[in-house]
Design an enzyme around this catalytic site. Structure first.
Site, mmCIF file in Angstrom:
data_model
loop_
_atom_site.group_PDB
_atom_site.id
_atom_site.type_symbol
_atom_site.label_atom_id
_atom_site.label_comp_id
_atom_site.label_asym_id
_atom_site.label_seq_id
_atom_site.Cartn_x
_atom_site.Cartn_y
_atom_site.Cartn_z
ATOM 1 N N ASN A 387 14.915 1.281 26.093
ATOM 2 C CA ASN A 387 15.450 1.966 27.271
ATOM 3 C C ASN A 387 15.069 1.237 28.558
ATOM 4 O O ASN A 387 15.871 0.487 29.093
ATOM 5 C CB ASN A 387 14.971 3.421 27.309
ATOM 6 C CG ASN A 387 15.890 4.306 28.130
ATOM 7 O OD1 ASN A 387 16.512 3.869 29.083
ATOM 8 N ND2 ASN A 387 16.003 5.563 27.755
ATOM 9 N N ASP A 388 13.851 1.447 29.041
ATOM 10 C CA ASP A 388 13.462 0.877 30.334
ATOM 11 C C ASP A 388 13.578 -0.639 30.365
ATOM 12 O O ASP A 388 13.906 -1.217 31.406
ATOM 13 C CB ASP A 388 12.026 1.283 30.672
ATOM 14 C CG ASP A 388 11.880 2.788 30.835
ATOM 15 O OD1 ASP A 388 12.841 3.420 31.289
ATOM 16 O OD2 ASP A 388 10.811 3.324 30.479
ATOM 17 N N ILE A 389 13.319 -1.298 29.249
ATOM 18 C CA ILE A 389 13.318 -2.763 29.224
ATOM 19 C C ILE A 389 14.721 -3.347 29.270
ATOM 20 O O ILE A 389 14.883 -4.578 29.343
ATOM 21 C CB ILE A 389 12.580 -3.295 27.980
ATOM 22 C CG1 ILE A 389 13.280 -2.829 26.699
ATOM 23 C CG2 ILE A 389 11.122 -2.892 28.001
ATOM 24 C CD1 ILE A 389 12.738 -3.474 25.446
ATOM 25 N N THR A 390 15.761 -2.487 29.257
ATOM 26 C CA THR A 390 17.148 -2.961 29.353
ATOM 27 C C THR A 390 17.849 -2.391 30.584
ATOM 28 O O THR A 390 19.048 -2.596 30.761
ATOM 29 C CB THR A 390 17.952 -2.559 28.101
ATOM 30 O OG1 THR A 390 18.031 -1.125 28.029
ATOM 31 C CG2 THR A 390 17.302 -3.090 26.836
ATOM 32 N N ALA A 428 9.659 5.621 31.717
ATOM 33 C CA ALA A 428 9.563 5.599 33.174
ATOM 34 C C ALA A 428 10.204 6.819 33.812
ATOM 35 O O ALA A 428 10.039 7.060 35.003
ATOM 36 C CB ALA A 428 10.213 4.337 33.725
#
Length: 460
Positions: A387-390, A428
């Site tokens: 999720n957050d890393i993309t 996040a």
């Protein structure tokens, strides 16, 4: 066994630790490195058991039996999704062991009437201080990861001031204890405040920063062990603790760099999850969900596919389904790679471990920079539970808490298939703009089930 032979055994154990640590830096040699390190630990334990000046046989054998039984149960029962929690607990156990051994050494010296020198008492005080912080800090990290307490930051009024006051009090008490080893109030108050400080340090840190926290606590456990080694005059423990402490700090710095944040920012300005958050429309757009049979069409004619694994893959145990999908695509002439973000999952190297369990070839795993250079040429980027890393907001939205964090440039692929249980936010606590990109196909549901259905469609 002579003291010379014991020293040689400790030296051999230290060499095993160093070589094993070096081998752990590569996925290909990690298993062998783990074995080499285990052999080194066995040598150190045997040497200690044979040194009758250091230990008494019955309690040590009882401890070995109990620890071996508990370790075996954990190894057999804990699932891969629970591995971050177990690593956190092991860090805490290491810190507690160091603090207890240092405390016992202090009590032994005081009761014998032979006051230790200032260097030894300073090492004992440091071990108690760091060890108890590690124990309760790791316990809080475990509770957050296990869902026993909220993963959001728990910030008390004047949190920074409180932590600073507790830290200064611990330092003052440690100095008092080092100068007056027989001062019982200094010992007990130092232990109590150190235990409290571990909680107040980790409580304000959110779920998004747990990989960094686990790495930092691992470093703390090594520092505590090193200090205990100085207190006991044990060279093997000094070397082992120093290796763990130094490698943990280096790994923590690598993790912070991967998030484009300083360690102070992680500790005092944590990014936390917003529980129960659901994605909302972005600029009037909406996410588009597709059934597996429609998603399968996206792979027809593809020549380059990049898989982006995340914590959702670990939760659903979908790594074997991912490997099966990659094998099916490979038979169709598709080149499959895996893009690994340094902070994907909940502990350092989490995705590498999962994919290794599914026997994914090491040469297919790409690091952040190599992955990003490949995305513009990628026909389909398959995101599995990340999720957050993309999230493109990290590049474009200055108001986002993840702004500036290096991400995998999944949105630059020609098409994106996002396999996720729901449209909920990540650690996040912010919506992922990639959900609403016109080129994104949402494959909603349990990742393992969804991928199996996708494989079945591709085999038709």
């Amino acid at each position: 066994m002579t003291q010379s032979a014991i020293n040689v055994a400790y030296l051999a154990a230290s060499v095993c630790f160093i070589v094993g640590l070096k081998m752990l830096s590569s996925v290909k040699t990690a298993k062998a490195g783990n074995l080499v390190g285990s052999v080194g630990m066995l040598l150190a334990i045997v040497a200690t058991l044979l040194d009758r000046r250091v230990v008494d046989w019955p309690p040590v054998i009882a401890g070995l039996a109990a620890g071996s039984l508990l370790g075996t149960i954990l190894a057999l029962k804990v699932r891969m999704t629970g591995m971050p929690q177990m690593v956190g607990l092991l860090n805490g156990f290491g810190g507690a062991a160091s603090a207890l051994v240092a405390s016992a050494e202090l009590m032994r010296a005081v009761q014998s009437g032979a006051a230790p020198d200032r260097g030894t008492t300073a090492a004992i005080a440091a071990s108690i201080f760091i060890g108890w912080i590690t124990f309760t800090g790791s316990a809080m990290a475990f509770a957050k990861l296990q869902g026993l307490v909220t993963s959001r930051p728990i910030v008390l009024p004047l949190q920074k001031t409180l932590n600073a006051a507790l830290a200064l009090a611990c330092i003052a008490l440690a100095v008092w204890l080092a100068l007056r080893p027989g001062a019982a109030p200094a010992f007990w108050i130092l232990s109590a405040i150190s235990l409290a400080l571990g909680v107040t340090l980790v409580n304000p840190i959110g779920g998004a920063d747990m990989p960094v926290v686990i790495s930092l606590l691992n470093s703390y456990s090594g520092m505590a062990a090193c200090a205990t080694g100085f207190a006991l005059g044990n060279s093997s423990l000094i070397i082992t603790g120093a290796l763990v402490g130094a490698s943990g700090i280096i790994l923590t710095q690598i993790m912070c760099k991967a998030m484009n944040r300083s360690l102070a920012n992680v500790m005092f300005a944590a990014v936390g999850a917003t529980e129960g958050a659901a994605a909302a429309a972005v600029e009037g757009k909406s996410a588009r969900a597709f059934p597996p049979e429609d998603v399968a069409l996206a792979f027809e004619g593809a020549r380059q596919v990049v898989v982006v694994p995340g914590y959702g893959m670990a939760v659903s145990q979908a790594q074997h389904a991912v490997r099966e999908l990659a094998d099916v695509l490979a038979k169709k002439g598709v080149d499959v790679k895996y893009a690994i973000h340094p902070v994907a999952g909940r502990m350092p190297g989490h995705m590498n471990v999962l994919l290794a369990e599914a026997n994914v070839p090491y040469d297919q795993l790409l690091e952040l920079d190599a992955s990003n250079s490949l995305f513009p040429e990628t026909d389909v980027a398959l995101v599995v539970g990340a999720n957050d890393i993309t999230n493109p907001a990290a590049r474009t939205n200055k108001a986002s808490p993840i702004y500036g964090m290096p991400i995998l440039d999944v949105d630059r692929a020609r098409a994106v298939v996002f396999c996720k249980r729901s449209l909920g936010a990540g650690f996040a606590g912010v919506d992922n703009e990639l959900f609403f990109n016109p080129k994104t196909m949402m494959l909603l549901g349990d990742a393992k089930d969804s991928l199996k259905k996708l494989v079945a469609e591709l085999k038709k």
